[in-house]
Design an enzyme around this catalytic site. Structure first.
Site, short mmCIF file in Angstrom:
data_model
loop_
_atom_site.label_atom_id
_atom_site.label_comp_id
_atom_site.label_asym_id
_atom_site.label_seq_id
_atom_site.Cartn_x
_atom_site.Cartn_y
_atom_site.Cartn_z
N LYS A 127 31.48 33.24 52.90
CA LYS A 127 31.74 34.61 52.50
C LYS A 127 33.16 34.78 51.92
O LYS A 127 34.11 34.14 52.36
CB LYS A 127 31.59 35.55 53.71
CG LYS A 127 30.20 35.53 54.34
CD LYS A 127 29.16 36.20 53.47
CE LYS A 127 29.30 37.70 53.41
NZ LYS A 127 28.99 38.36 54.67
N GLU A 161 16.91 38.81 45.77
CA GLU A 161 17.80 39.96 45.95
C GLU A 161 17.60 40.96 44.83
O GLU A 161 17.56 40.60 43.64
CB GLU A 161 19.27 39.48 45.93
CG GLU A 161 20.23 40.40 46.60
CD GLU A 161 20.36 40.11 48.10
OE1 GLU A 161 21.18 40.77 48.75
OE2 GLU A 161 19.64 39.22 48.59
N CYS A 213 55.69 63.16 34.15
CA CYS A 213 57.06 63.65 34.29
C CYS A 213 57.64 63.84 32.90
O CYS A 213 57.49 62.99 32.02
CB CYS A 213 57.89 62.64 35.08
SG CYS A 213 59.67 62.93 35.00
N CYS A 257 64.83 59.72 33.84
CA CYS A 257 64.15 59.49 35.12
C CYS A 257 64.31 58.02 35.50
O CYS A 257 63.84 57.13 34.77
CB CYS A 257 62.68 59.86 35.00
SG CYS A 257 61.76 59.65 36.53
N LYS A 288 25.93 34.24 46.30
CA LYS A 288 25.34 35.13 47.31
C LYS A 288 25.40 36.55 46.75
O LYS A 288 26.44 37.20 46.79
CB LYS A 288 26.08 35.03 48.64
CG LYS A 288 25.41 35.84 49.75
CD LYS A 288 26.14 35.68 51.08
CE LYS A 288 25.40 36.41 52.18
NZ LYS A 288 25.24 37.84 51.92
N GLU A 304 24.88 28.10 45.34
CA GLU A 304 24.52 29.22 44.48
C GLU A 304 25.26 30.47 44.92
O GLU A 304 25.85 30.51 46.01
CB GLU A 304 23.01 29.46 44.52
CG GLU A 304 22.47 29.72 45.91
CD GLU A 304 20.96 29.57 46.00
OE1 GLU A 304 20.30 30.60 45.88
OE2 GLU A 304 20.48 28.45 46.19
#
Length: 693
Positions: free
Chosen positions: A338, A178, A450, A456, A118, A116
């Site tokens: 992670k 969470e 510019c 340029c 995190k 699942e």
């Protein structure tokens, strides 16, 4: 009358679940507000009828002076981490060795894991007694947390009373999960903070944590907090009246096993009780499947409506979890895989500016090298002059750098506590660092530019790179390095010069062999007859993207008519407003731009117009604006877009009051929420197909 109060509670809790958990409301906001107001009036007249599970109790109680401590009945332990494939393989081997030694799996049998997301938020524990929420607490040190009950009551995706038949409710249930904030909600929250003159939050996680730890729950109630359940603590089932402690169940006969035998079944059960649970979770066999899940999640991460910082794998069978047990402060049966960190701090050693293909001047922070988001970062965008002022970023500051997926790294904010003495604010340049032309910033724009145009060199390089890109002329083999060499040597001064290159001279450039040179020339020859829309897009006219280029091509039919069009004629076209019309007219009024188009004709570039198919006169789609979001069952987005445009509709990328329909598929995100807020008609694929008939 009291029966009406109970009916209203039931209805409002049901509609809260439909809206905040299922993202599938069945009544309009106005109807919901009327029901809530009726309940508030009845409870005001009869205060003794107010209960803890009433939807009126979500608005926030009185402020507290401090949070009290709460001891967790079952510890909220953290997970071990895996940062690469080797560490994941080692984890799987450790699990397999224990289970094989116990005779629970064979030598060749792979292990089933529940995988699942995190979530990147704040962990909380929710305690229900007799089905009613009685306490919410933070993780704290894992054994003792802070009592934040009044704050978690304000989170509408957390049920105040469990769903389903009360006869099957646990006498005690602790749910772990969470609390987080969706990215779209985070942006809106920060905009509101800045509008009030208050400090913006650095990221959604900090915003969620700060909101949940407000001493005044009325402030928490105003924050867009959401909840996902992923585990449980103490459970006491009604049948045997015996406490369930997952962490002790294998060693004490007094403890009853959880009501289901696997992690995945337990999560399904929590969902039936009214808790939002990760819809992406899967039961996977073996470590190869885990790695595939990790890679797929990493690719999809940027499209998610919320932030995640990895994935979690838990041995699926609870009996196996009991055997594996714990080490120190973490379970042996679970691990967090992670993603590389997305934020880091480093020193800002200087600020340069880059010149884009349209002349846009972008300030870039030069940084002490720092590893973030899986790569070493030495430069990060500062966006524009206003952002530098707003964030008060100064040379010498320690700064927070953020990199999410493939997004360009950005400087989030300075760490003011570490600011050196006697720093000064950055002074934005007044002249282009490449061509020394004046830098101009219009009053209604955030970007400075510019004024050098095609003189340029920086703009020439990037304008040519844009012209040969896949969505423009699609010239394969002409990469950034080769374009830089061609421009730096003055061999190519405009896109037209590309078509005069030959194999012999191309082969003389570094890292360009005869075969590569031949491929580039062949690709250029193949690009000499592009669809008119692609050539218009390739010109890099400011404000003209793919959709506008297509609309211009279909309206004018050839380049000569477009070049002589007035602003009054241009604004009559879909996708072209006054600003875009002025930009187009200004572009073709410039002599050097007309010279480039004449040169393209001279070297044999002849655009092809794609004829638009006739539209059925009775089409219900003609003139309607659609937005696509999520994954449709059988159609890709490009296929759906093509069918809508074929029928006379228009597809845009963002939802507004001008949107007629939002076509929503699986995992639709913030666009679906915006459509629901605005009351825009929603279609699934079946309804879209019916409309297109």
């Amino acid at each position: 009358m009291k029966q009406r109060v109970e009916e209203l509670k039931k209805q409002l809790n049901y509609h809260n679940h439909r809206y905040y958990v299922l993202d599938d409301p069945v009544i309009a906001d106005g109807q919901y507000d009327l029901l809530l107001r009726e309940l508030q009036q009845l409870e005001a007249a009869h205060p003794d009828w107010v209960t803890a599970d009433s939807p009126t109790q979500r608005v926030g109680a009185s402020p507290v002076s401090a949070f009290s401590s709460v001891a967790h009945a079952v510890p909220m332990l953290s997970l071990g981490n895996a940062f690469d494939q080797e560490e994941l393989l080692a984890f799987d081997k450790r699990v397999a060795d224990v289970l094989r030694a116990e005779g629970l799996i064979t030598a060749t049998q792979s292990i089933a894991y529940n995988a699942e997301y995190k979530f990147d938020g704040l962990a909380v524990n929710l305690r229900y007694e007799q089905g009613v929420l009685v306490r919410g607490s933070t993780r704290g040190d894992g054994y003792t947390g802070e009592d934040i009950t009044s704050n978690v009551r304000t989170i509408k995706s957390i049920p105040l009373r469990l769903h389903g038949d009360s006869a099957h409710w646990p006498e005690i249930l602790e749910v772990r999960g969470e609390v987080l904030i969706h990215q779209a909600d985070f942006l809106a929250l920060n905009q509101a903070q800045l509008k009030r003159g208050e400090k913006a939050f650095a990221n959604p996680r900090n915003a969620a944590a700060g909101s949940l730890r407000q001493l005044d729950p009325r402030i928490t109630a105003q924050r867009p907090l959401r909840f996902f359940a992923y585990g449980w603590g103490e459970i006491q089932m009604p049948v045997l009246n015996k406490q369930v402690d997952l962490f002790s169940a294998a060693t004490s006969a007094d403890f009853k096993a959880p009501p289901y035998s696997s992690q995945s079944e337990m999560l399904d059960w929590l969902q039936t009780l009214g808790f939002p649970v990760d819809s992406h979770r899967k039961v996977l066999n073996g470590v190869t499947a885990l790695m595939n899940f990790y890679e797929q999640t990493a690719q999809q991460r940027a499209e998610l409506p919320y932030e995640i910082d990895g994935v979690v794998y838990k041995v699926n069978h609870l009996a196996f979890q009991d055997v594996l047990g714990f080490v120190a402060r973490a379970p042996r049966f679970a691990i967090a895989h992670k993603f590389p960190a997305q934020e880091a701090t480093t020193t800002l050693v200087g600020i340069d500016v880059q010149v884009g293909r349209t002349g846009a001047i972008t300030p870039v922070a030069r940084l002490e090298p720092v590893f973030v988001g899986g790569v070493t970062v030495t430069n990060a965008t500062l966006h524009n002059e206003d952002e530098i002022r707003r964030k008060d970023v100064r040379i010498g500051d320690t700064v927070i750098v953020r990199r999410a997926g493939d997004v360009i790294p950005e400087v989030v904010a300075p760490v003011l506590d570490l600011r050196p003495e006697q720093t000064t604010q950055y002074v934005f340049p007044t002249h282009c660092p490449v061509c020394d032309s004046a830098i101009e910033r219009l009053e209604d724009e955030a970007i400075a530019r510019c004024t050098g145009g095609l003189v340029c060199a920086a703009q020439r390089k990037q304008s040519i790179e844009h012209a040969v890109s896949r969505k423009a002329l699609d010239v394969d083999g002409l990469g950034t390095k080769l374009i830089e060499q061609l421009v730096d040597s003055d061999r190519v001064k405009s896109v037209a010069d590309l078509f005069t290159l030959n194999e012999l001279e191309l082969a003389s450039y570094p890292r360009m062999g005869a075969k590569s040179a031949s491929n580039v020339v062949n690709a250029l020859n193949a690009a000499k007859n592009p669809p008119l829309a692609r050539l218009i897009y390739a010109l890099g006219i400011r404000h003209v993207g793919e959709a506008t280029a297509k609309a211009l091509a279909e309206h004018f039919g050839d380049m000569s008519h477009l070049m002589t069009a007035t602003e009054e004629e241009l604004v009559l076209i879909d996708d072209v407003g006054p600003i875009v019309a002025a930009s187009i007219a200004h572009f073709f009024a410039e002599e050097h731009n007309r010279d480039v188009l004449n040169q393209l004709t001279h070297v044999g570039v002849q655009p092809q117009r794609i004829e638009r198919q006739p539209i059925a006169a009775n089409s219900a789609v003609v003139g309607k604006t659609f937005v696509l979001t999520g994954t449709l069952p059988t159609l890709t987005r490009d296929e759906a877009k093509a069918r809508i445009e074929q029928a006379g509709g228009k597809v845009t990328g963002s939802v507004s009051k001008k949107t007629d329909y939002v076509v929503a598929g699986a995992e639709a995100g913030s666009k679906l929420l915006k459509a629901q807020e605005l009351g825009i008609a929603l279609l699934d694929e079946e309804a879209l197909n019916h409309l297109l008939l």
